[in-house]
Write a protein that holds these residues in place. Structure first.
Motif, mmCIF file in Angstrom:
data_model
loop_
_atom_site.group_PDB
_atom_site.id
_atom_site.type_symbol
_atom_site.label_atom_id
_atom_site.label_comp_id
_atom_site.label_asym_id
_atom_site.label_seq_id
_atom_site.Cartn_x
_atom_site.Cartn_y
_atom_site.Cartn_z
ATOM 1 N N LEU A 15 0.816 -1.217 0.000
ATOM 2 C CA LEU A 15 0.000 0.000 0.000
ATOM 3 C C LEU A 15 0.847 1.262 0.000
ATOM 4 N N ASN A 52 2.498 3.244 -1.769
ATOM 5 C CA ASN A 52 2.354 4.396 -2.658
ATOM 6 C C ASN A 52 0.959 5.014 -2.612
ATOM 7 N N THR A 53 0.015 4.333 -1.956
ATOM 8 C CA THR A 53 -1.344 4.873 -1.916
ATOM 9 C C THR A 53 -1.661 5.537 -0.591
ATOM 10 N N ILE A 54 -0.861 5.235 0.459
ATOM 11 C CA ILE A 54 -1.220 5.730 1.794
ATOM 12 C C ILE A 54 -1.034 7.248 1.876
ATOM 13 N N PRO A 55 -2.094 7.978 2.258
ATOM 14 C CA PRO A 55 -1.934 9.416 2.461
ATOM 15 C C PRO A 55 -1.007 9.640 3.641
ATOM 16 N N SER A 56 0.038 10.459 3.468
ATOM 17 C CA SER A 56 1.063 10.497 4.508
ATOM 18 C C SER A 56 0.536 11.076 5.822
ATOM 19 N N ARG A 57 -0.552 11.883 5.733
ATOM 20 C CA ARG A 57 -1.050 12.458 6.987
ATOM 21 C C ARG A 57 -1.659 11.404 7.906
ATOM 22 N N ILE A 58 -2.201 10.339 7.346
ATOM 23 C CA ILE A 58 -2.810 9.331 8.226
ATOM 24 C C ILE A 58 -2.045 8.012 8.175
ATOM 25 N N ILE A 69 -2.006 5.980 11.395
ATOM 26 C CA ILE A 69 -3.305 5.365 11.666
ATOM 27 C C ILE A 69 -3.495 4.139 10.785
ATOM 28 N N VAL A 70 -3.125 4.256 9.517
ATOM 29 C CA VAL A 70 -3.248 3.111 8.612
ATOM 30 C C VAL A 70 -2.415 1.946 9.134
ATOM 31 N N VAL A 78 -4.129 0.357 12.108
ATOM 32 C CA VAL A 78 -5.301 -0.448 11.746
ATOM 33 C C VAL A 78 -4.852 -1.801 11.196
ATOM 34 N N ALA A 80 -5.653 -5.227 13.181
ATOM 35 C CA ALA A 80 -6.468 -6.262 12.548
ATOM 36 C C ALA A 80 -5.731 -7.593 12.558
ATOM 37 N N ILE A 121 -5.723 -9.106 16.033
ATOM 38 C CA ILE A 121 -7.009 -9.699 16.414
ATOM 39 C C ILE A 121 -7.171 -11.060 15.748
ATOM 40 N N VAL A 122 -6.758 -11.168 14.485
ATOM 41 C CA VAL A 122 -6.854 -12.457 13.811
ATOM 42 C C VAL A 122 -5.985 -13.492 14.543
ATOM 43 N N GLN A 161 -7.675 -14.553 17.739
ATOM 44 C CA GLN A 161 -8.816 -15.450 17.502
ATOM 45 C C GLN A 161 -8.334 -16.847 17.132
#
Lengths: 214, 235
Positions: A67, A69-75, A78-79, A82, A86, A89-90, A93
């Motif tokens: 990802l 090249n697609t991740i907006p650098s401001r978030i 957070i990405v 997440v 995730a 959690i997997v 479980q």
């Protein structure tokens, strides 16, 4: 960076090997100490924890690298969080379904993999700037570097603290009859820190390049 | 494409969240049956532990079916309301304890083994310091003497409150009485510093685990008191 670079070129092998020795996340970068102290009283949870962290670093690295090249650098943090959350959690479980006893022993520490600095560190430092395959190797390498230390520490703690290795009693009963006792102190977290300290000492006395000059 | 624009950032975040949620719900649904089974097996192990039968996850099922000869629910008057084995096992104390006393379903498991005899096992549930605590108490057929007890906790402090889940804490419960000489229900009282050794109505608190110990005392009193009529009638 040609596409024809072999899968295990010298550079890629370094990604796997360095975290095991001269760039170890625990003993050199001193990251992820908290969980290293908490889950190393016995070998089994230490092994499961190592595998879990390895899976999370490897896959988080690959996903973030895909990802990148697609991740907006401001978030981007957070990405990353997440993705890591995730995956954790997997893992949690899966452990609850297939290794229930161990998941109870690890309790909150599986969830706390999210906060393991090694993972966020590798995502920021490596995955955001590299292709998926090297990122995968880097993840495996750092997960293994973390795991190796956990397993060494757990080996000594279980042997001296419970007289067992991986749950099998190795100190014979005759020793106990002669007055030998398990060392209760080594089961406690402070002794894990001291064990890690001894490992760092041994490593630095063998590899002088790790010693800071001041 | 401008990956720095506000629209892109919002879209990116929204799509990511939806995707991740979908993946996680799928994983949770797929693994649910196995997890539920693990929890059932653990409950069976706990029930067996209340009568000091050690079991492994592999043989718990077998031992449970062998030794738990009967399970039923009673009401607060001590009358049997259902003899369905599975329904009794599935009773959730978290829900039952919120109901009015008259409406509660109170599960009883009857254990029988040669050499040990017959015991009644009663599930209990209460609040500790950080979360729920629960357990199983096994009673002698006289309905007033405790034969064994086991306690579990979700998140009590290790080394302090969580000590209630250790055998050293649970063992002394054997032989305690929950009715006094006149037949009045007394439950067990928490005593700091242990009280007299072998005192029939008191148990030692955990040092540094006062809130957990008090929660345990309340749990025993509240849950066992609803069985009062049943236990009296079984004498």
């Amino acid at each position: 960076m040609s596409d024809k670079e072999p899968l295990f070129s010298a550079k890629n092998r370094k990604l796997l090997k360095n975290p095991l020795s001269s760039d170890n996340p625990i003993t050199v970068q001193v990251l992820g100490i908290c969980s290293a102290l908490a889950v190393t009283a016995k070998l089994e949870p230490a092994v499961v924890m190592s595998l879990s962290v390895m899976a999370v670093t490897a896959f988080a690295n690959v996903i973030i690298s895909l990802l990148r090249n697609t991740i907006p650098s401001r978030i981007r943090i957070i990405v990353q969080l997440v993705v890591v959350a995730a995956l954790v959690i997997v893992v949690d479980q899966v452990l609850k379904a297939f290794a229930y006893e161990v998941s109870k022993q690890l309790s909150v520490f599986v969830g706390l993999i999210i906060t393991n600095c090694i993972i966020m560190g590798r995502l920021e430092a490596f995955a955001l700037g590299n292709k998926p395959w090297p990122a995968f190797l880097d993840g495996i390498g750092n997960g293994a570097g973390y795991g190796v230390i956990l397993i060494i520490v757990a080996f000594f703690r279980e042997l001296l603290g419970s007289g067992a290795i991986y749950g099998f009693q190795v100190v014979p009963k005759a020793f106990y009859d002669m007055g030998y006792q398990n060392n209760g102190l080594i089961i406690l977290p402070p002794m894990a820190l001291i064990t890690v300290g001894i490992i760092i000492w041994v490593q630095r006395s063998r590899d002088k390049s790790l010693i800071e000059s001041n | 494409m401008n990956t720095q624009s506000n629209t892109y950032t919002f879209l990116y975040a929204s799509i990511m969240v939806v995707l991740v949620a979908a993946v996680l719900s799928f994983a949770a649904l797929q693994l649910k049956p196995r997890q539920t089974r693990n929890i059932e097996i653990e409950k069976k192990q706990d029930i067996l532990k209340a009568v000091n039968i050690a079991s492994t996850p592999e043989n718990a099922e077998e031992l449970y079916n062998q030794f738990i000869v009967q399970s039923f629910t009673v009401n607060a008057n001590g009358d049997i309301t259902s003899e369905d084995k599975n329904a009794t096992f599935a009773v959730d104390l978290k829900i039952e304890n919120k109901k009015k006393l008259e409406e509660r379903k109170l599960p009883v498991f009857i254990f029988k083994k040669e050499g040990i005899g017959e015991k009644m096992i009663i599930p209990i549930r209460g609040r500790g310091m950080w979360g729920p605590i629960w357990g199983f108490v096994s009673m002698e057929p006289d309905g007033k003497t405790i034969y064994g007890a086991t306690f579990g906790n979700k998140g009590e402090t290790p080394g302090l409150g969580a000590e209630i889940s250790k055998p050293e804490f649970q063992k002394p419960f054997s032989g305690k009485q929950i009715f006094d000489e006149t037949g009045k229900f007394t439950s067990l009282a928490l005593v700091k510093g242990g009280g007299a050794v072998g005192h029939p109505h008191e148990f030692d608190a955990v040092s540094g685990g006062t809130v957990t110990s008090k929660g345990l005392e309340a749990m025993l009193r509240e849950n066992l008191s609803s069985y009062e009529m049943y236990l009296k009638s079984s004498k």
